[in-house]
Design an enzyme around this catalytic site. Structure first.
Site, short mmCIF file in Angstrom:
data_model
loop_
_atom_site.label_atom_id
_atom_site.label_comp_id
_atom_site.label_asym_id
_atom_site.label_seq_id
_atom_site.Cartn_x
_atom_site.Cartn_y
_atom_site.Cartn_z
N ASP A 53 9.70 5.47 9.51
CA ASP A 53 8.35 4.92 9.51
C ASP A 53 7.34 5.92 8.93
O ASP A 53 7.72 6.97 8.41
CB ASP A 53 7.98 4.49 10.94
CG ASP A 53 7.17 3.21 10.99
OD1 ASP A 53 6.46 2.91 10.02
OD2 ASP A 53 7.25 2.51 12.00
N ASP A 105 3.10 -4.66 8.61
CA ASP A 105 3.99 -5.35 9.56
C ASP A 105 3.80 -6.86 9.52
O ASP A 105 2.66 -7.36 9.45
CB ASP A 105 3.71 -4.89 10.98
CG ASP A 105 4.24 -3.49 11.26
OD1 ASP A 105 4.06 -3.03 12.39
OD2 ASP A 105 4.82 -2.86 10.35
#
Length: 673
Positions: free
Chosen positions: A176, A231
């Site tokens: 990430d 996201d």
């Protein structure tokens, strides 16, 4: 990161600290952490991820809640085998954030949370491997991961962490982008690539950089896949926005290097099964990774039916590795075609609008060679037809028809493709007859024979044919048109009701085909005379990028009714609509209204964030729009002439930069009739 909302569970914190501060904090700068070995930019020709990875990730269904634990992960592995998902190609069972303790041990090693994973990660990996599956894990290319609890990231610990992952038997790493301290993205992600390679273990490497630095332009020799967007969330608006961002990136995808528009939401409950089939179809046409994001222990049979559609999966997993490209996209009617290794084309007819749409293309337009006829396989119906070259369907609202078309010499063995459609607007005022026309069209090279058609509605409705319902035969391109009178009983509440158009026909060689097209009719009431606030009127439909559309308040967060007073540039509006891009709210105006007015802008509740654009549509025509508006701008007056329109739609787009806190207001929105 593109923050969908203020209290996102998984906060993306991108630090602005210079790399030099890492050293001052006692953390190694990534470049210094790498041993001096190997070329600076080795290729990833390692044989991994030659087709898009398929598997599971817990985040979309559990976030950081206690239910994410060893038992869940092993239960998912069991279900992969029991439900046939392993046989369908799903391979990776991946852990996301919150698997570790917030602190490393005295040796700087990561420590699995003993409550969630009492037997450690290696034991879980061993269990998953015993099922013939593979295990994935998560960390961040920063000092901490994305969760607010502050779990340790891998920045400055790349080689140590990669070796721990390899020692545990990890097969996949999602890396990430939070708390990255401002270190160059390519440097951070390349360092972990080299660390993974140094372990000697084959590990699929998923770069989760959110598309901030256009990783598709530089990461094909860094990772096996890279996130192209922020996201995803479990809503039609979020899925649609991400789809539109990922579609143009087709040239960058291929075997071993894939565009990743984020995980699947299929089965999480925020969309209909029709919308989830579209989600799954479009991800497959885009050659996207297929990572299940729902808790399969609670999944419905409908969810398994979508996830286990092997004909759709075969489109995603085609070894040629081409991402589908856009053939056309007019008016929310999308045609996306994917070249397949066997020369066929997978063609998605995708309807982003809230009403059924006729969507059409041709074999030539999708790149097939000239032929007398073609075989067309419907991948959701699991039926084959012949077509003379037209690829068309009436696609339900938010639906996708996915077909695989080939220049097949055995086309005549299949019955002709026949399109069912409906002319006229299925808007019904209770107690009044509405006139509709069904259309049955032969798209095949052979004739459709003994054709009959029937339209049915809810119990208590009157549905009568006003013209013939049969035809002896339909040659190529010919249609049976049937008029219908449809009446909802007086007093029927407003809302959407199901209609079904059914047709039956036979092919020249005697094959009988029964087909059905699900449709909706909306019971509407005429708009009131005079000036009305749109925040007080019933709408035909409403889609929103995050949470529901709110009446007379701002969008707020994901829950209904959690908005605040509509406020743009410090000016408060008592009435209006609070939305979040991508958004569309439709009102029935019955050709009786003239004007829509509003003061529009980005709501103050998101601080300096948010970039949107507003549009007003009268039936199928855009009649007013703004340029791109930001939070720094005051509300803009917007006036639209909607004279003669049956339906008016208020649309908010993301301003062209993706969804990022795009809270938008239609302040004091009014309709004059």
């Amino acid at each position: 990161m593109r923050h969908l909302h203020a209290r996102t569970t998984r906060r993306r914190v991108v630090g602005g600290i210079a790399a030099g501060l890492l050293a001052a904090a006692g953390l190694a700068v990534p470049a210094a952490a790498a041993p001096a070995a190997g070329p600076a930019a080795p290729t990833l020709a390692d044989g991994l991820a030659l087709t898009p990875p398929m598997g599971f990730n817990n985040w979309n269904s559990t976030h950081c809640r206690a239910e994410f634990n060893e038992s869940m992960v092993e239960g998912i592995a069991d279900l992969f085998v029991e439900k046939g998902l392993k046989d369908a190609g799903y391979q990776y069972v991946n852990l996301d954030d919150c698997w570790a303790l917030p602190s490393r041990d005295a040796d700087g090693k990561l420590v699995p949370d003993p409550v969630r994973f009492p037997n450690g990660i290696k034991a879980v990996a061993d269990y998953v491997h015993s099922k013939g599956l593979k295990l994935g894990i998560y960390t961040s290319a920063g000092t901490k991961t994305c969760n607010s609890a502050g779990f340790p990231g891998a920045l400055g610990h790349e080689y140590s962490d990669a070796q721990q992952f390899a020692d545990w038997g990890v097969d996949y790493l999602k890396y990430d982008n939070c708390n990255n301290q401002g270190v160059d993205a390519k440097l951070r992600y390349t360092t972990m690539r080299d660390a993974l390679k140094a372990t000697g273990r084959p590990i699929v490497y998923s770069i989760c950089e959110w598309g901030q630095n256009k990783p598709w332009e530089w990461a094909s020799d860094v990772g096996h896949l890279w996130r192209t967007t922020g996201d995803i969330s479990d809503s039609w608006g979020s899925m649609l926005s991400i789809l539109k961002q990922n579609l143009p990136l087709a040239p960058y995808a291929g075997p071993g290097h894939w565009n990743d528009p984020d995980m699947l939401e299929v089965g999480n409950g925020g969309m209909t099964d029709t919308e989830y089939r579209s989600h799954f179809s479009m991800w497959s046409v885009m050659a996207a990774p297929l990572l299940i994001g729902s808790d399969l222990r609670k999944a419905s049979q409908a969810t398994f039916d979508i996830l286990d559609n092997k004909e759709v999966i075969a489109v995603d997993q085609d070894p040629l590795g081409k991402q589908g490209t856009v053939v056309s996209s007019e008016g929310g009617r999308w045609v996306v075609a994917k070249e397949m290794q066997d020369g066929s084309r997978a063609v998605a007819l995708f309807n982003e609008t809230g009403t059924a749409q006729h969507i059409s293309t041709t074999a030539a337009a999708v790149g097939l060679p000239a032929a007398r006829a073609y075989t067309q396989r419907d991948l959701w119906q699991h039926r084959s037809y012949n077509t003379a070259g037209t690829i068309a369907a009436t696609v339900p609202a938010h639906g996708t028809v996915l077909v695989r078309v080939s220049a097949d010499r055995k086309w005549a063995a299949h019955p002709p493709a026949v399109e069912l459609g409906l002319d006229g607007s299925p808007l019904v005022e209770a107690g009044k007859a509405a006139a509709l026309t069904s259309v049955v069209t032969d798209l095949g090279r052979t004739r459709a024979e003994r054709v009959s058609v029937k339209l049915t509605g809810p119990d208590g409705w009157t549905v009568k044919a006003t013209s013939r319902t049969t035809a002896k035969a339909l040659p190529t391109g010919r249609s049976l048109r049937t008029g219908w009178s449809v009446t909802a009983p007086a007093g029927t509440p407003t809302g959407s009701y199901d209609l079904t158009l059914k047709a039956s026909y036979r092919s020249p060689n005697g094959i009988r085909v029964d087909s059905a097209l699900p449709l909706t009719a909306s019971v509407v009431v005429p708009p009131p005379s005079g000036v009305s606030g749109l925040g007080d009127l019933p709408w035909l439909s409403a889609t929103n990028g995050y949470g529901p559309v709110e009446r007379n308040t701002s969008n707020g967060e994901s829950a209904a009714g959690d908005g605040h007073p509509i406020t743009v540039g410090g000016v408060v509006y008592g009435k209006g609509l609070g939305v979040h891009a991508e958004s569309a709210v439709a009102f029935y105006t019955g050709k009786a209204c003239e004007t829509v007015t509003a003061d529009v802008g980005v709501d103050d509740e998101k601080g300096a964030k948010g970039t949107v654009a507003f549009e007003v549509w009268a039936d199928g025509t855009k009649v007013a729009s703004t340029g791109v508006l930001t939070n720094a701008m005051p509300a803009q007056p917007l006036t639209a002439d909607v004279t003669g329109a049956q339906v008016v739609r208020l649309v908010v787009t993301d301003g062209g930069d993706g969804i990022d806190s795009d809270h938008a207001d239609w302040g004091d929105a009014q309709l004059s009739c």
